[in-house]
Scaffold this active site. Structure first.
Site, PDB file in Angstrom:
ATOM      1  N   GLU A  79       1.036  -1.181  -0.016  1.00 52.73           N
ATOM      2  CA  GLU A  79      -0.036   0.144   0.097  1.00 52.73           C
ATOM      3  C   GLU A  79       1.183   1.102   0.046  1.00 52.73           C
ATOM      4  O   GLU A  79       0.598   2.326   0.414  1.00 52.73           O
ATOM      5  CB  GLU A  79      -0.956  -0.055   1.088  1.00 52.73           C
ATOM      6  CG  GLU A  79      -0.307  -0.103   2.631  1.00 52.73           C
ATOM      7  CD  GLU A  79      -1.244  -0.067   3.778  1.00 52.73           C
ATOM      8  OE1 GLU A  79      -2.181   0.886   3.862  1.00 52.73           O
ATOM      9  OE2 GLU A  79      -1.576  -1.160   4.558  1.00 52.73           O
ATOM     10  N   CYS A 111      -3.247  -3.745   4.375  1.00 51.91           N
ATOM     11  CA  CYS A 111      -2.271  -4.709   5.264  1.00 51.91           C
ATOM     12  C   CYS A 111      -2.778  -6.062   4.542  1.00 51.91           C
ATOM     13  O   CYS A 111      -2.052  -7.098   5.103  1.00 51.91           O
ATOM     14  CB  CYS A 111      -2.213  -4.673   6.369  1.00 51.91           C
ATOM     15  SG  CYS A 111      -1.649  -3.294   7.054  1.00 51.91           S
ATOM     16  N   HIS A 233      -2.060 -10.470  12.138  1.00 50.38           N
ATOM     17  CA  HIS A 233      -1.372  -9.102  11.355  1.00 50.38           C
ATOM     18  C   HIS A 233      -1.153  -8.571  12.917  1.00 50.38           C
ATOM     19  O   HIS A 233      -1.764  -8.174  13.580  1.00 50.38           O
ATOM     20  CB  HIS A 233      -2.406  -8.301  10.617  1.00 50.38           C
ATOM     21  CG  HIS A 233      -2.288  -7.054  10.415  1.00 50.38           C
ATOM     22  ND1 HIS A 233      -1.132  -6.507  10.044  1.00 50.38           N
ATOM     23  CD2 HIS A 233      -2.860  -5.693  10.830  1.00 50.38           C
ATOM     24  CE1 HIS A 233      -0.868  -5.296   9.787  1.00 50.38           C
ATOM     25  NE2 HIS A 233      -2.002  -4.670  10.343  1.00 50.38           N
TER      26      HIS A 233
HETATM   27  P1  HMG Z   1      -3.278   6.492  21.418  1.00 45.51           P
HETATM   28  O1  HMG Z   1      -4.449   7.169  21.635  1.00 45.51           O
HETATM   29  O2  HMG Z   1      -1.904   7.198  21.251  1.00 45.51           O
HETATM   30  O3  HMG Z   1      -2.954   5.433  22.780  1.00 45.51           O
HETATM   31  O4  HMG Z   1      -3.364   5.521  20.089  1.00 45.51           O
HETATM   32  P2  HMG Z   1      -3.884   4.841  23.837  1.00 45.51           P
HETATM   33  O5  HMG Z   1      -4.015   6.024  24.646  1.00 45.51           O
HETATM   34  O6  HMG Z   1      -5.011   3.940  23.237  1.00 45.51           O
HETATM   35  O7  HMG Z   1      -2.655   3.840  24.561  1.00 45.51           O
HETATM   36  C1  HMG Z   1      -2.574   2.774  23.926  1.00 45.51           C
HETATM   37  C2  HMG Z   1      -2.026   1.823  25.047  1.00 45.51           C
HETATM   38  O8  HMG Z   1      -1.275   2.233  26.008  1.00 45.51           O
HETATM   39  C3  HMG Z   1      -3.286   1.683  26.034  1.00 45.51           C
HETATM   40  O9  HMG Z   1      -3.491   0.349  26.175  1.00 45.51           O
HETATM   41  C4  HMG Z   1      -2.969   2.536  27.199  1.00 45.51           C
HETATM   42  O10 HMG Z   1      -3.710   1.982  28.308  1.00 45.51           O
HETATM   43  C5  HMG Z   1      -1.525   2.060  27.310  1.00 45.51           C
HETATM   44  P3  HMG Z   1      -4.895  -0.572  26.264  1.00 45.51           P
HETATM   45  O11 HMG Z   1      -5.714   0.117  27.265  1.00 45.51           O
HETATM   46  O12 HMG Z   1      -5.482  -0.324  24.790  1.00 45.51           O
HETATM   47  O13 HMG Z   1      -4.523  -1.933  26.452  1.00 45.51           O
HETATM   48  N1  HMG Z   1      -0.648   3.140  27.977  1.00 45.51           N
HETATM   49  C6  HMG Z   1       0.385   2.971  29.081  1.00 45.51           C
HETATM   50  N2  HMG Z   1       0.803   1.559  29.228  1.00 45.51           N
HETATM   51  C7  HMG Z   1       1.681   1.602  30.354  1.00 45.51           C
HETATM   52  N3  HMG Z   1       2.403   2.866  30.657  1.00 45.51           N
HETATM   53  C8  HMG Z   1       1.802   4.122  30.337  1.00 45.51           C
HETATM   54  C9  HMG Z   1       0.689   3.922  29.185  1.00 45.51           C
HETATM   55  N4  HMG Z   1       0.171   5.221  28.715  1.00 45.51           N
HETATM   56  C10 HMG Z   1      -0.689   4.640  27.922  1.00 45.51           C
HETATM   57  N5  HMG Z   1       2.138   5.124  30.708  1.00 45.51           N
HETATM   58  C11 HMG Z   1      -3.503   3.709  18.511  1.00 45.51           C
HETATM   59  C12 HMG Z   1      -3.328   4.094  19.716  1.00 45.51           C
HETATM   60  C13 HMG Z   1      -3.539   2.319  18.266  1.00 45.51           C
HETATM   61  C14 HMG Z   1      -5.056   4.361  18.215  1.00 45.51           C
HETATM   62  C15 HMG Z   1      -2.625   4.626  17.804  1.00 45.51           C
HETATM   63  O14 HMG Z   1      -1.409   4.121  17.991  1.00 45.51           O
HETATM   64  C16 HMG Z   1      -3.046   4.570  16.028  1.00 45.51           C
HETATM   65  O15 HMG Z   1      -3.770   5.169  15.671  1.00 45.51           O
HETATM   66  N6  HMG Z   1      -2.340   3.655  15.526  1.00 45.51           N
HETATM   67  C17 HMG Z   1      -2.542   3.398  13.953  1.00 45.51           C
HETATM   68  C18 HMG Z   1      -3.822   2.627  13.768  1.00 45.51           C
HETATM   69  C19 HMG Z   1      -3.653   1.132  14.156  1.00 45.51           C
HETATM   70  O16 HMG Z   1      -2.429   0.664  14.235  1.00 45.51           O
HETATM   71  N7  HMG Z   1      -4.792   0.455  14.056  1.00 45.51           N
HETATM   72  C20 HMG Z   1      -4.659  -0.975  14.464  1.00 45.51           C
HETATM   73  C21 HMG Z   1      -5.820  -1.642  13.759  1.00 45.51           C
HETATM   74  S1  HMG Z   1      -6.012  -1.323  12.303  1.00 45.51           S
HETATM   75  C22 HMG Z   1      -4.823  -2.402  11.570  1.00 45.51           C
HETATM   76  O17 HMG Z   1      -4.124  -3.212  11.916  1.00 45.51           O
HETATM   77  C23 HMG Z   1      -4.515  -1.889  10.094  1.00 45.51           C
HETATM   78  C24 HMG Z   1      -3.224  -1.141   9.813  1.00 45.51           C
HETATM   79  O18 HMG Z   1      -2.155  -1.887   9.753  1.00 45.51           O
HETATM   80  C25 HMG Z   1      -3.435  -0.448   8.147  1.00 45.51           C
HETATM   81  C26 HMG Z   1      -3.657  -1.356   7.199  1.00 45.51           C
HETATM   82  O19 HMG Z   1      -4.433  -2.218   7.191  1.00 45.51           O
HETATM   83  O20 HMG Z   1      -3.086  -1.143   6.131  1.00 45.51           O
HETATM   84  C27 HMG Z   1      -3.335  -0.070  10.792  1.00 45.51           C
END
Ligand code: HMG
Length: 383
Positions: A79, A111, A233
């Protein structure tokens, strides 16, 4: 006929950024990346590396001259295309010197693309049993500086040779897919970086997994007890773990979680390589698990935003360890570590193309690199 993965190779660019350094620069607690996302580093590609050069390097590492004579199809899942028309597979075919009577194509569905490529390769070999198909998953994942997804970026390519009587894994005929027309992650033609509805994407990943797995169980009669390991994935490692936890319980969860941690060793230090991530997880499992053995069944969950997903499985073949690289982790650990400033200038550098369609020559000593742009044509160099 047994058809599947005969060889598998991987390449990451030679630069790496430590996520603890990124956390410090962005004023974020480093444990958010280390514990919250289960990620520790990201691979960084310079402007002289793209999906063509990375894909060619990954394939070159596994192919013999004999393979290059036997291959009659090259499929690239990506992609991060460098051209809206010409398939990267054509350029890679040229760089590798594969015999000319070949079908070369590029597949896109976020992906998921390379998984579709693997299925197509399997069907092709079923029809032409002496054929070999080169399937490449090559991507550079960029979300932008200080963006929500920045810590999940990565770059790299996986190459797989698909043939009859494979030496690593026989692919089973139990594939179940699902398509959902959603906007969780996409990249309009006018945007450099993807648009992402982060939280929604994580929910869709898991919901597509649970619903497709329910259908898989219903159609195949298989259960998690049949599998020694699961590769998912991996957009970031915690996402995969959450997926596993959504479908497994008890001793299945315990066993599959142990294997899962072996299957993310490379993903944790490379980052998201989009369509190759699931196969990087397979490679990580194969090269870092002492527990898996021949005849073990491995379950796969491939997810591409947009969204298309697939659950399928494979069986490890006697002698599979002979096809692997026991030095890979050391090689990854030897990458050049960048400061955040260096990462920002290297990863986001863009070629300046003048009115005549020319861009300055680049220097890069990698086995395959972008040399220059001339008259709007990307000119590659073999090292
Ligand atoms: P965010 O808002 O920055 O993070 O976005 P958050 O606030 O949700 O925190 C992430 C995790 O860290 C949470 O854990 C927090 O609790 C923890 P969870 O509750 O989810 O288990 N956390 C901590 N832990 C320990 N100590 C700390 C601390 N602070 C927070 N101090 C988000 C996270 C994934 C949304 C962002 O990184 C993002 O937008 N990523 C890109 C999209 C993505 O990867 N999506 C995955 C599913 S879609 C997919 O897989 C397809 C893709 O590969 C693309 C394609 O297909 O081409 C993306």
């Amino acid at each position: 006929m047994n058809i599947g993965i005969d060889k598998i190779g991987f390449v990451a660019p030679s630069y790496v950024l430590d996520l603890a350094d990124l956390a410090a620069a962005r004023n974020i607690d480093p444990n958010k990346f280390k514990i919250g996302l289960l990620q520790s580093q990201m691979a960084v590609a310079p402007v002289s590396q793209d999906i063509v050069t990375l894909g060619a390097q990954a394939a070159q590492a596994i192919l013999t001259d004999q393979d290059k004579q036997a291959i009659d199809m090259v499929i690239v899942g990506t992609e991060s295309s460098v051209d809206q028309s010409k398939a990267a597979a054509v350029s890679i075919h040229g760089l590798l010197g594969i015999q000319p009577f070949v079908r070369s194509i590029e597949i896109k569905e976020a992906c998921y693309g390379a998984t579709a490529g693997l299925s197509l390769a399997k069907s092709h070999v079923a029809q032409f049993p002496t054929s070999k198909v080169l399937v490449i998953a090559s991507d550079i994942a960029k979300y932008g500086i200080a963006s929500g997804g920045e810590s999940t970026q990565g770059a790299g390519a996986i190459a797989m040779l698909v043939s009859a009587d494979p030496r690593i894994m026989v692919l089973n005929n139990d594939n179940i897919c699902q398509t959902r027309d959603i906007m969780d992650f996409w990249r309009p033609n006018y945007d450099k970086y993807p648009r992402v509805d982060g939280k929604y994407s994580t929910e869709q990943y898991t919901d597509c997994l649970t619903t497709t797995f329910a259908r898989y169980q219903e159609k195949t009669g298989k259960s998690l007890a049949d599998f020694a390991a699961m590769c998912l994935h991996i957009p970031f490692s915690k996402q995969g773990l959450k997926g596993l936890q959504a479908i497994a319980q008890g001793s299945d969860l315990e066993r599959l979680t142990e294997r899962f941690h072996e299957a993310i060793v490379y993903n944790q230090i490379v980052g998201n390589i989009y369509t190759g991530s699931i196969f990087l997880s397979l490679l990580s499992l194969l090269e870092n698990s002492q527990a898996i053995q021949a005849d073990d069944q491995v379950l796969f969950y491939s997810y591409g935003s947009g969204a298309v997903c697939e659950i399928f499985s494979g069986r490890l073949v006697e002698g599979f360890r002979d096809q692997l690289d026991s030095q890979r982790l050391e090689k990854l650990e030897a990458r050049t570590r960048l400061t955040v400033d260096q990462y920002e200038s290297i990863f986001f550098e863009e070629l300046q193309v003048d009115d005549q369609g020319n861009a300055a020559e680049l220097t890069d000593t990698a086995p395959f690199a972008l040399h220059k742009i001339e008259d709007h044509k990307r000119i590659y160099r073999k090292g």
